[in-house]
Enzyme design. Structure first.
Site, PDB file in Angstrom:
ATOM      1  CB  CYS A 183       0.488  -0.112  -7.276  1.00 34.35           C
ATOM      2  SG  CYS A 183       1.632  -1.630  -7.341  1.00 34.35           S
ATOM      3  NE  ARG A 187      -0.873  -7.094  -2.774  1.00 27.97           N
ATOM      4  CZ  ARG A 187       0.519  -7.418  -2.861  1.00 27.97           C
ATOM      5  NH1 ARG A 187       1.243  -6.798  -2.245  1.00 27.97           N
ATOM      6  NH2 ARG A 187       0.773  -7.912  -4.148  1.00 27.97           N
TER       7      ARG A 187
END
Ligand SMILES: NC(=O)c1ccc[n+]([C@@H]2O[C@H](COP(=O)([O-])OP(=O)(O)OC[C@H]3O[C@@H](n4cnc5c(N)ncnc54)[C@H](O)[C@@H]3O)[C@@H](O)[C@H]2O)c1
Length: 438
Positions: free
Chosen positions: A266, A334
């Site tokens: 995010c 990620r």
């Protein structure tokens, strides 16, 4: 109430499961056949504490189901949530292709009123694009069907996602009609028992709220990292400074930890996407550009300290890396700081021995196994090591056996990227110890 959740990833699976837990009838949809097959067989494709039990329970109770075929269930539900990925495009903007593909499928297959809610993190204006994509498909079919679009950005944290969803600080909902407001009020009502707030607003404000929240949190981290680097130069201790400023109510104590950079699915992509939205609107978000730059540098701080310690002669050195996921309690890698760090170590000719309690399969997928030795025991990484790098602060790293570590390592040198160890204690045990901002 019948609900479809499209996109069964970290957000979609948690959302669907938690709605089902509150009694809603939920169908989770994903294009990934393997994922859906696993879920139908009770195998949870991600690591998220508490999720597996809830998924199994609600499947057994018949309230939670899975499919790859959105068309087959679209006319059985009242609300469709879209929780598909919005990865960064090459220019940093959010890639909306998955969101719009879902909207087109809805437009191609719906035969009655629907409330279409975007849960993915999307730039301001996306709801209008979703509306248009659905309407275009309805026009092709010559159908006049009413529908609403709404924005309901998600604020859960991986690693604590179920708890965050069940007990949210607030739920932000952007709506354009009273009908949409009523439907979402009803769906979220069971979560209101604990007195959390549901904040209704217009759709663009809801879309912007999510980006502004993540940008603010990323800013706090980069700010603290910046100050930490200065602390090191002037002999101050960032932990003391954090305690000193965090006790000010206006500042608060959360998200003030210095470390080796933020990562995850995010913050990095959302900061980039917000900078892009701003530049498209002739606004220069200078602060966020600096936040990103500081974070990029911070991800390499352990490597820089290691290089300085060994006077740039790193070839052949064995480095133990503890922690690979971008934060504890998740297997998500990620944009994890470990990715850049391990890559730099390998390029410098180091032998990397890496351990993570959960993320090793994901790390193998992302980093390959050619140049990294993955170990199943945290202490195995330390055999003949010239440095221990603590990258992710999993709980099990907090109280290690220093005697065993001392015995296993070739050079007793510790680089603590998350400031979890007591500097005086570790030094007294004969280690060279460096951390962030102290
Ligand atoms: N992960 C988080 O902590 C978090 C928190 C808040 C918000 N978000 C936002 O939520 C969104 C989803 O994030 P995530 O981490 O859950 O992503 P994810 O990659 O884990 O899951 C996305 C899922 O969508 C599926 N998908 C893609 N196209 C599809 C289609 N046309 N039909 C059905 N399924 C499709 C993918 O196969 C994948 O399983 C993103 O916009 C993200 O920014 C994520």
């Amino acid at each position: 109430m019948k609900t479809a959740i499209v996109g069964t990833g970290y957000v979609g699976l948690v959302t669907g499961t938690c709605f089902a837990e509150m009694g809603a009838n939920v169908i989770c949809v994903d294009v990934d056949r393997t994922k859906i097959e696993k879920l139908k067989n009770g195998i949870i494709p991600i690591y998220e504490p508490g999720l597996e039990e809830l998924v199994k329970k609600n499947c057994n109770d018949g309230r939670l189901n899975f499919t790859t075929d959105l068309a087959s269930c679209i006319n059985d539900v009242d609300i469709v949530f879209s929780a598909v990925g919005t990865p960064p495009d090459e220019d940093g903007s959010a890639d909306l292709s998955y969101v719009l593909e879902v909207a087109r499928t809805i437009g191609r297959t719906m035969n009655k009123y629907l409330l279409v809610v975007t849960k993915s993190t999307v730039p301001v204006g996306t709801a209008a694009l979703v509306r248009k994509a659905i309407q275009d498909e309805l026009d092709i079919r010559n159908l006049d069907i009413q529908f609403d679009v709404a924005s309901n950005p998600e604020f859960l944290k991986e690693g604590n996602a179920v708890n965050d969803f069940m007990h949210p600080d607030r739920v932000v909902v952007g709506v354009e009609s009273e009908k949409a407001k009523a439907l979402l009020s009803r769906l979220y009502k069971p979560f209101l028992i604990n007195n959390f707030r549901i904040i209704f607003m217009d759709v663009p404000s809801a879309e912007m709220t999510k980006y502004a929240a993540n940008a603010m949190l990323a800013t706090r981290i980069s700010f603290m990292n910046n100050i930490a680097n200065l602390c090191e130069k002037v002999g101050a201790d960032i932990n003391m400074v954090r305690a000193g400023i965090g006790s000010d109510e206006r500042i608060g104590s959360k998200f003030l930890y210095a470390g080796c950079g933020y990562g995850g699915s995010c913050f990095p992509k959302d900061v980039r996407a917000l900078i892009k939205t701003a530049s498209e609107n002739d606004v220069d978000l200078e602060i966020l550009k600096a936040v990103e730059r500081v974070n990029d540098e911070q991800k390499m701080i352990l490597f820089k300290k290691l290089s300085a310690y060994y006077s740039n002669k790193l070839s052949g050195k064995t480095i133990a890396v503890w922690g690979l996921s971008f934060k504890p309690e998740t297997d998500d890698m990620r944009d994890a700081p470990s990715l850049l760090l391990v890559d730099a170590l390998v390029k410098a000719g180091c032998v990397v021995k890496a351990y993570d309690p959960i993320a090793i399969p994901e790390a193998k997928r992302r980093l390959g196994e050619d140049h990294i030795i993955f170990v199943d025991d945290m202490y195995d990484a330390l055999i003949d090591a010239d440095c221990l790098m603590l990258v992710t602060e999993w709980k099990q790293f907090r109280l290690p056996s220093w005697a065993v570590i001392r015995k296993l390592m070739k050079t007793p040198y510790i680089l603590d990227g998350r400031n979890i160890y007591d500097r005086e204690e570790v030094k007294a045990l004969g280690f060279d110890y460096e951390c962030i901002g102290r």
